[in-house]
Scaffold this active site. Structure first.
Site, PDB file in Angstrom:
ATOM      1  N   SER A  81      19.041 -46.749  -8.364  1.00  0.00           N
ATOM      2  CA  SER A  81      18.350 -45.574  -8.891  1.00  0.00           C
ATOM      3  C   SER A  81      17.548 -44.934  -7.759  1.00  0.00           C
ATOM      4  O   SER A  81      17.602 -45.381  -6.610  1.00  0.00           O
ATOM      5  CB  SER A  81      17.453 -45.963 -10.049  1.00  0.00           C
ATOM      6  OG  SER A  81      16.498 -46.863  -9.577  1.00  0.00           O
ATOM      7  N   GLU A 111      19.012 -30.943  -4.355  1.00  0.00           N
ATOM      8  CA  GLU A 111      19.926 -30.822  -5.497  1.00  0.00           C
ATOM      9  C   GLU A 111      19.148 -30.836  -6.794  1.00  0.00           C
ATOM     10  O   GLU A 111      18.049 -31.367  -6.856  1.00  0.00           O
ATOM     11  CB  GLU A 111      20.891 -32.030  -5.536  1.00  0.00           C
ATOM     12  CG  GLU A 111      21.752 -32.125  -4.328  1.00  0.00           C
ATOM     13  CD  GLU A 111      22.562 -33.405  -4.288  1.00  0.00           C
ATOM     14  OE1 GLU A 111      22.650 -34.107  -5.320  1.00  0.00           O
ATOM     15  OE2 GLU A 111      23.092 -33.692  -3.212  1.00  0.00           O
ATOM     16  N   LYS A 113      18.392 -32.406 -10.314  1.00  0.00           N
ATOM     17  CA  LYS A 113      18.564 -33.718 -10.935  1.00  0.00           C
ATOM     18  C   LYS A 113      19.015 -33.464 -12.371  1.00  0.00           C
ATOM     19  O   LYS A 113      18.259 -32.937 -13.188  1.00  0.00           O
ATOM     20  CB  LYS A 113      17.254 -34.505 -10.904  1.00  0.00           C
ATOM     21  CG  LYS A 113      17.413 -35.919 -11.396  1.00  0.00           C
ATOM     22  CD  LYS A 113      16.204 -36.762 -11.031  1.00  0.00           C
ATOM     23  CE  LYS A 113      16.416 -38.233 -11.288  1.00  0.00           C
ATOM     24  NZ  LYS A 113      16.647 -38.580 -12.663  1.00  0.00           N
ATOM     25  N   ASP A 115      20.106 -34.290 -16.107  1.00  0.00           N
ATOM     26  CA  ASP A 115      19.607 -35.286 -17.041  1.00  0.00           C
ATOM     27  C   ASP A 115      20.699 -35.662 -18.048  1.00  0.00           C
ATOM     28  O   ASP A 115      20.711 -35.204 -19.184  1.00  0.00           O
ATOM     29  CB  ASP A 115      18.379 -34.716 -17.770  1.00  0.00           C
ATOM     30  CG  ASP A 115      17.597 -35.801 -18.472  1.00  0.00           C
ATOM     31  OD1 ASP A 115      17.867 -36.986 -18.222  1.00  0.00           O
ATOM     32  OD2 ASP A 115      16.719 -35.456 -19.280  1.00  0.00           O
ATOM     33  N   TYR A 224      27.732 -37.425  -5.386  1.00  0.00           N
ATOM     34  CA  TYR A 224      27.575 -38.518  -4.419  1.00  0.00           C
ATOM     35  C   TYR A 224      28.941 -39.118  -4.118  1.00  0.00           C
ATOM     36  O   TYR A 224      29.587 -39.649  -5.013  1.00  0.00           O
ATOM     37  CB  TYR A 224      26.638 -39.569  -5.042  1.00  0.00           C
ATOM     38  CG  TYR A 224      26.204 -40.713  -4.141  1.00  0.00           C
ATOM     39  CD1 TYR A 224      26.207 -40.614  -2.753  1.00  0.00           C
ATOM     40  CD2 TYR A 224      25.749 -41.911  -4.708  1.00  0.00           C
ATOM     41  CE1 TYR A 224      25.785 -41.664  -1.961  1.00  0.00           C
ATOM     42  CE2 TYR A 224      25.315 -42.972  -3.922  1.00  0.00           C
ATOM     43  CZ  TYR A 224      25.340 -42.839  -2.546  1.00  0.00           C
ATOM     44  OH  TYR A 224      24.921 -43.874  -1.765  1.00  0.00           O
ATOM     45  N   LYS A 310      10.238 -35.341 -10.013  1.00  0.00           N
ATOM     46  CA  LYS A 310      10.414 -35.086 -11.446  1.00  0.00           C
ATOM     47  C   LYS A 310       9.561 -33.896 -11.877  1.00  0.00           C
ATOM     48  O   LYS A 310       8.386 -33.802 -11.514  1.00  0.00           O
ATOM     49  CB  LYS A 310       9.983 -36.323 -12.253  1.00  0.00           C
ATOM     50  CG  LYS A 310      10.809 -37.569 -11.959  1.00  0.00           C
ATOM     51  CD  LYS A 310      12.166 -37.517 -12.628  1.00  0.00           C
ATOM     52  CE  LYS A 310      12.098 -37.933 -14.057  1.00  0.00           C
ATOM     53  NZ  LYS A 310      12.472 -39.277 -14.340  1.00  0.00           N
ATOM     54  N   CYS A 405       6.474 -42.042 -53.035  1.00  0.00           N
ATOM     55  CA  CYS A 405       7.251 -40.842 -52.718  1.00  0.00           C
ATOM     56  C   CYS A 405       6.454 -39.588 -53.078  1.00  0.00           C
ATOM     57  O   CYS A 405       5.973 -39.459 -54.204  1.00  0.00           O
ATOM     58  CB  CYS A 405       8.572 -40.872 -53.478  1.00  0.00           C
ATOM     59  SG  CYS A 405       9.531 -39.367 -53.254  1.00  0.00           S
ATOM     60  N   CYS A 408       8.499 -37.800 -56.147  1.00  0.00           N
ATOM     61  CA  CYS A 408       8.729 -38.364 -57.481  1.00  0.00           C
ATOM     62  C   CYS A 408       7.782 -39.522 -57.793  1.00  0.00           C
ATOM     63  O   CYS A 408       7.799 -40.049 -58.897  1.00  0.00           O
ATOM     64  CB  CYS A 408      10.177 -38.815 -57.631  1.00  0.00           C
ATOM     65  SG  CYS A 408      10.555 -40.314 -56.696  1.00  0.00           S
ATOM     66  N   CYS A 423      12.625 -43.712 -50.296  1.00  0.00           N
ATOM     67  CA  CYS A 423      12.329 -43.615 -51.723  1.00  0.00           C
ATOM     68  C   CYS A 423      13.572 -44.152 -52.424  1.00  0.00           C
ATOM     69  O   CYS A 423      14.673 -43.620 -52.237  1.00  0.00           O
ATOM     70  CB  CYS A 423      12.093 -42.164 -52.124  1.00  0.00           C
ATOM     71  SG  CYS A 423      12.177 -41.955 -53.914  1.00  0.00           S
ATOM     72  N   CYS A 429      14.937 -38.378 -58.104  1.00  0.00           N
ATOM     73  CA  CYS A 429      14.061 -37.782 -57.091  1.00  0.00           C
ATOM     74  C   CYS A 429      14.679 -36.440 -56.639  1.00  0.00           C
ATOM     75  O   CYS A 429      15.765 -36.422 -56.053  1.00  0.00           O
ATOM     76  CB  CYS A 429      13.908 -38.745 -55.917  1.00  0.00           C
ATOM     77  SG  CYS A 429      12.820 -38.131 -54.637  1.00  0.00           S
TER      78      CYS A 429
HETATM   79  S1  IVH Z   1      21.971 -39.428  -6.306  1.00  0.00           S
HETATM   80  C1  IVH Z   1      21.570 -43.841  -4.752  1.00  0.00           C
HETATM   81  N1  IVH Z   1      21.863 -36.989  -7.241  1.00  0.00           N
HETATM   82  O1  IVH Z   1      19.386 -39.839 -11.353  1.00  0.00           O
HETATM   83  C2  IVH Z   1      21.218 -42.667  -5.537  1.00  0.00           C
HETATM   84  N2  IVH Z   1      21.369 -38.774  -8.733  1.00  0.00           N
HETATM   85  O2  IVH Z   1      17.388 -42.243 -10.746  1.00  0.00           O
HETATM   86  C3  IVH Z   1      22.369 -41.999  -6.143  1.00  0.00           C
HETATM   87  N3  IVH Z   1      20.902 -38.046 -11.040  1.00  0.00           N
HETATM   88  O3  IVH Z   1      21.307 -42.740 -11.492  1.00  0.00           O
HETATM   89  C4  IVH Z   1      22.017 -40.956  -7.092  1.00  0.00           C
HETATM   90  N4  IVH Z   1      21.154 -35.899 -10.696  1.00  0.00           N
HETATM   91  O4  IVH Z   1      22.102 -40.736 -12.834  1.00  0.00           O
HETATM   92  C5  IVH Z   1      21.703 -38.305  -7.528  1.00  0.00           C
HETATM   93  N5  IVH Z   1      21.855 -34.767  -7.935  1.00  0.00           N
HETATM   94  C6  IVH Z   1      21.696 -36.067  -8.217  1.00  0.00           C
HETATM   95  C7  IVH Z   1      21.359 -36.525  -9.501  1.00  0.00           C
HETATM   96  C8  IVH Z   1      21.195 -37.893  -9.720  1.00  0.00           C
HETATM   97  C9  IVH Z   1      20.887 -36.835 -11.582  1.00  0.00           C
HETATM   98  C10 IVH Z   1      20.597 -39.306 -11.771  1.00  0.00           C
HETATM   99  C11 IVH Z   1      21.620 -40.390 -11.570  1.00  0.00           C
HETATM  100  C12 IVH Z   1      20.888 -41.533 -10.980  1.00  0.00           C
HETATM  101  C13 IVH Z   1      19.455 -41.235 -11.330  1.00  0.00           C
HETATM  102  C14 IVH Z   1      18.562 -41.792 -10.256  1.00  0.00           C
END
Ligand code: IVH
Length: 667
Positions: A81, A111, A113, A115, A224, A310, A405, A408, A423, A429
Site C-alpha cells: 500500500s 496521479e 488516487k 477510490d 502501475y 488524501k 415500532c 404499529c 418490527c 404494520c
Molecule cells: S500506486 C506500490 N497509483 O491506493 C504502490 N495506487 O494505498 C502501488 N490507488 O492499493 C500503488 N489510485 O489500490 C497507485 N494512481 C494510483 C492509485 C493507487 C488508487 C490505490 C491502490 C493501492 C492504494 C494504496
C-alpha cells in the site's frame, strides 16, 4: 476465399478495436447495431466451430453464469500500500527526503488516487492470462472471468512492442452513474443502499455469476507496470506506452519537476475531481524514474518512492435536533438523525443515517449535540463525531434506541448476530404492508404498469388493498375518481394488473418479498421446486440442498409459508391466475438423473456448446461447478482438456467422461 478461421480472427480483431474505440477512446467508429451484428456473427461461428475457441475472444466478455469458487493465487510481486499524508507539510517532507536521498535531479509523476478496488493483471504474449485481487497483499483471489467482462480492460493488446510477459496494476471502479442507478433500483425495492462505489466495485468483482458482473458496467484505470522488460525508465512514459497497447490510462496524470508544480496539481484536482465520472480520494505522487525508484526502495509496507496525499473529507458541524425511526418493507428499523440544515459539498444536508443502535451508542449521542457530518465517499451523509466541548451547554437527553415500532407499536426484536432491529408485525404494520405491495408491483417483480407508491398508498388508505392479492380484485370503478384518476388511467392500471398474470413463476417468487429471497435465489427456487406447493411444503433440509441456499434463507422461507395469512394470499393469487408454477416448456426437459452430482465441464465439444451442456446439467438436477475438487462427481471432457485439470482429476481419482457417454447418461 476466406476460411472460417480467418473470418473468426478478422471479427475478433475488429471487435477488439471497436471496443477500445468505444470504451477507452470514447470515439466509436461504427454504430451499435453494426457492432452487435459483428458480435452475433462471431458468436455463431464460435458456437459452430468450438475448435477455434479462444478464452480471450471479445465474445467472452458477456460473462457466464457458472458458479465459481475463487482460487487463491500468490502475487509475483507483493501488492503493497502507500504511505498516507494529509497536509502540505507532509508532502514537502516527502519531497525533501527524496531530494536528499537521491542527490540528483528527479521528476514526480502526479496521479489521481482512484477510490475503487485494486487489481493485478498479468499479460503473456499480449493476452490477458490472469486477474487477481489484492487479497492480503501476498495472495489474492483469481477473478479473471469477472474481470474479462470489463470492457475497458483489453483481452488482447494492440501493436507488438509490449513485453512478452508483464503485470499491470490498477483500480476497478464503479462509475457514479452506474452506482446511482443501482441505488435507485435498490431504493425502489427497499434493499439496503450500497454505501459507496468502492464497496460496490469490490462486491461486484466477487460475485459468483459473471453475467451479473457484466451488467454492472465496471470501469478500470491502470497505473502501475511491473516486469523485467519494460520499454522505458520513466513510469509516466511506460504508462503512455501501455495506453498505446490498449489500456485505459487516466489523462489526468502529469509529470512535475518542482514542488510548486506538485502543489498546483494537488490544488487543481482537489476541486476538479468532483467532475470526474468515478470516485477519487486523493493524489498519488511517484518518483518517475524506475532507476531512482530502485535506489529509494521499499519499507516493509510501502514504497519509499511514492506517497498518497488524501483529500480532506468534507465535514460540517451542525445541531442534532431529533432522531426519528423509519420502518422498511421487511420491518427493518432505520434510525435517522434530523439536523439543523447545513451546507456540505454543495448540497444542504438535513438528515443523516445513524444505521443502528450500536452506532448510536458508540457516538454517545445526545439530542441537541453539535455533531460532525461528513460525506466522504458515501452518498448518504454520516455523523462521524460529537463536539464534546459544546456539550456542557446542552441539556438534551442521551439518544436511546426505541423499543417499540413507531408505526404499529409492536415490540421490536433484534436477531442474534444482526445489528438491525425489526418490527415483527408483518401482517398489520402499515409501512410493511405498503412496502410489500410496492415491491410486488416493481419493475423487476410483477412490473405492473401505471401503479406507483402514491397510488398504492391511496389504495391502502381507502381500504381497497391490504395485501398483494387484493390488487387482483380491483375494478375500474374502484379506481376511477380516486385521487382525480380518469377512467383512462384506471383502465391502464387494470390492464397492467391483468398482464402481470403472465409474469413467470420465478419472478412471482421474487415479488412475494420473502426476506433474503432476491432475484437469483428466486430463480433457483423456481427451478428446484417447479410449483408453489412444493416450495411451501419443502423441509428445511430440502431447501438447504438447493444450490446457494443456506440455513438463513431456508428458515426465512419456512417462516414465510408458516404464516397463515401468507398462505391465504397465495391461494388468492392462484385463483386470480398468477403463475405459481413453472411453464410446461421448462418442465418438459427436467429430470433428476444428475441429482446431487457436481460436474466440471472442460475442453472443446463437437455435439453441443458448453452453454448447452451446462443447461442440460442443471435441467437434469446436477450442478455445474468451476473447479475440480475431491467432491467433483465427474468431468464432462471434450477435446483439449487442460493438462493441469487432467493431472488434478487423476490425482483425486475423479472420473472423466466424454460427451457421448454424458448424453447417454441423461437420455
Ligand atoms: S500506486 C506500490 N497509483 O491506493 C504502490 N495506487 O494505498 C502501488 N490507488 O492499493 C500503488 N489510485 O489500490 C497507485 N494512481 C494510483 C492509485 C493507487 C488508487 C490505490 C491502490 C493501492 C492504494 C494504496
Amino acid at each position: 476465399m476466406t476460411t472460417v478461421k480467418e473470418r473468426i480472427e478478422d471479427l475478433r480483431n475488429a471487435l477488439h478495436q471497436h471496443n477500445h474505440n468505444y470504451y477507452v477512446l470514447n470515439q466509436p467508429e461504427i454504430s451499435d447495431k453494426e457492432f452487435d451484428d459483428m458480435m452475433s456473427e462471431l458468436q455463431s461461428l464460435e458456437e459452430a466451430h468450438p475448435e477455434f475457441k479462444d478464452e480471450n475472444s471479445p465474445s467472452m466478455r458477456v460473462g457466464s453464469d457458472i458458479s465459481k469458487n475463487f482460487t487463491q493465487v500468490a502475487h509475483q510481486y507483493p501488492m503493497l500500500s502507500l504511505g498516507n499524508t494529509y497536509s502540505e507539510g507532509e508532502v514537502t517532507d516527502f519531497y525533501e527526503r527524496i531530494r536528499k536521498t537521491l542527490n540528483e535531479d528527479f521528476e514526480i509523476c502526479c496521479e489521481i488516487k482512484f477510490d475503487g478496488t485494486s487489481i493485478s493483471l498479468t499479460y503473456e504474449d499480449g493476452k490477458l492470462v490472469r486477474a487477481v485481487t489484492r487479497g492480503d497483499g501476498e495472495k489474492g483471489d483469481d477473478v479473471t472471468d469477472n474481470v474479462k467482462t470489463i470492457k475497458t480492460i483489453p483481452l488482447k493488446l494492440h501493436g507488438n512492442d509490449y513485453p512478452q510477459s508483464f503485470e499491470i496494476r490498477g483500480e476497478i471502479l464503479m462509475p457514479w452513474s452506474v452506482f446511482d442507478e443501482l441505488n435507485r433500483e435498490r431504493e425502489m425495492r427497499e434493499e439496503p443502499l450500497l454505501a459507496n462505489p468502492r464497496n460496490a466495485a469490490s462486491g461486484t468483482l466477487k460475485l459468483q455469476n459473471s453475467s451479473i458482473v457484466a451488467s454492472r458496467k465496471l470501469d478500470a484505470y491502470l497505473y502501475y507496470l511491473l516486469g523485467e522488460n519494460l520499454p522505458f525508465d520513466g513510469h509516466y512514459e511506460n504508462l503512455q506506452a501501455a495506453a498505446s497497447w490498449g489500456f485505459k490510462i487516466s489523462d489526468t496524470t502529469k509529470k512535475c519537476s518542482t514542488l510548486q508544480e506538485v502543489f498546483d496539481y494537488i490544488n487543481y484536482w482537489n476541486i476538479e475531481r468532483k467532475n470526474l465520472p468515478v470516485a477519487t480520494d486523493g493524489i498519488v505522487l511517484k518518483v518517475n524514474s524506475l532507476r531512482q525508484q530502485r535506489n529509494l526502495g521499499f519499507t516493509a509496507k510501502s514504497p519509499r518512492w511514492a506517497i498518497a496525499y488524501k483529500f480532506q473529507a468534507e465535514r460540517a458541524l451542525t445541531r442534532l435536533n431529533t432522531v426519528t425511526y423509519q420502518v422498511g418493507r421487511t420491518g427493518a428499523i432505520t434510525p435517522v438523525a434530523n439536523l439543523e440544515p447545513v451546507q456540505l459539498s454543495g448540497t444542504v444536508v438535513k438528515r443523516a443515517s445513524l444505521h443502528n443502535e450500536d452506532i448510536i451508542n458508540s457516538l454517545d449521542l445526545h439530542i441537541g449535540d453539535m455533531v460532525y457530518v461528513e460525506k466522504g465517499g458515501e452518498i448518504i451523509p454520516k455523523i462521524t463525531g460529537v463536539d464534546m466541548e459544546s456539550r456542557e451547554f446542552m441539556t438534551g437527553d442521551k439518544v436511546k434506541f426505541i423499543t417499540n415500532c413507531p408505526e404499529c407499536g409492536s415490540k421490536l426484536i433484534r436477531y442474534e448476530g444482526e445489528a438491525a432491529h425489526y418490527c415483527p408485525n408483518e401482517t398489520t404494520c402499515p409501512p410493511q404492508i405498503k412496502g410489500r405491495i410496492e415491491h410486488f408491483i416493481s419493475r423487476r417483480a410483477m412490473n405492473i404498469d401505471g401503479l406507483g407508491p402514491e397510488t398504492v398508498d391511496k389504495f391502502y388508505q381507502e381500504g381497497l388493498v391490504h395485501n398483494v392479492a387484493d390488487l387482483y380484485q380491483l375494478s375500474i370503478n374502484d379506481i376511477t375518481g380516486l385521487d382525480g384518476k380518469k377512467e383512462k388511467s384506471a383502465n391502464k392500471i387494470i390492464a397492467g394488473i391483468n398482464q402481470s398474470k403472465n409474469v413467470p413463476f420465478e419472478r412471482v417468487i421474487f415479488a412475494l418479498g420473502i426476506r433474503f429471497v432476491g432475484e437469483t435465489v428466486a430463480k433457483k427456487l423456481a427451478k428446484a421446486f417447479g410449483d408453489i406447493e412444493s416450495l411451501e411444503n419443502a423441509s428445511l433440509e430440502t431447501l438447504i440442498n438447493v444450490d446457494e441456499i443456506g440455513e438463513r434463507i431456508a428458515k426465512s422461507i419456512q417462516v414465510y409459508f408458516g404464516d397463515e395469512s401468507n398462505r391465504e394470499i397465495i391461494e388468492k393469487l392462484k385463483i386470480a391466475g398468477v403463475q405459481l408454477k413453472q411453464s410446461q416448456e421448462d418442465l418438459a426437459a427436467r429430470t433428476d438423473k444428475l441429482a446431487g452430482k457436481s460436474i466440471v465441464i472442460s475442453g472443446v465439444f463437437e455435439l453441443h456448446s458448453r452453454e448447452e451442456y451446462k443447461d442440460m446439467i442443471e435441467k437434469n438436477g446436477g450442478k455445474n461447478v468451476g473447479s475440480i475438487s475431491a467432491k467433483t462427481s465427474f468431468i464432462l471432457a471434450g477435446d483439449n482438456m487442460g493438462p493441469a485439470k487432467l493431472e488434478k482429476a487423476n490425482k483425486l481419482g475423479v472420473p472423466i467422461i466424454n460427451e457421448n457417454d454424458f448424453l447417454a447418461l441423461i437420455s
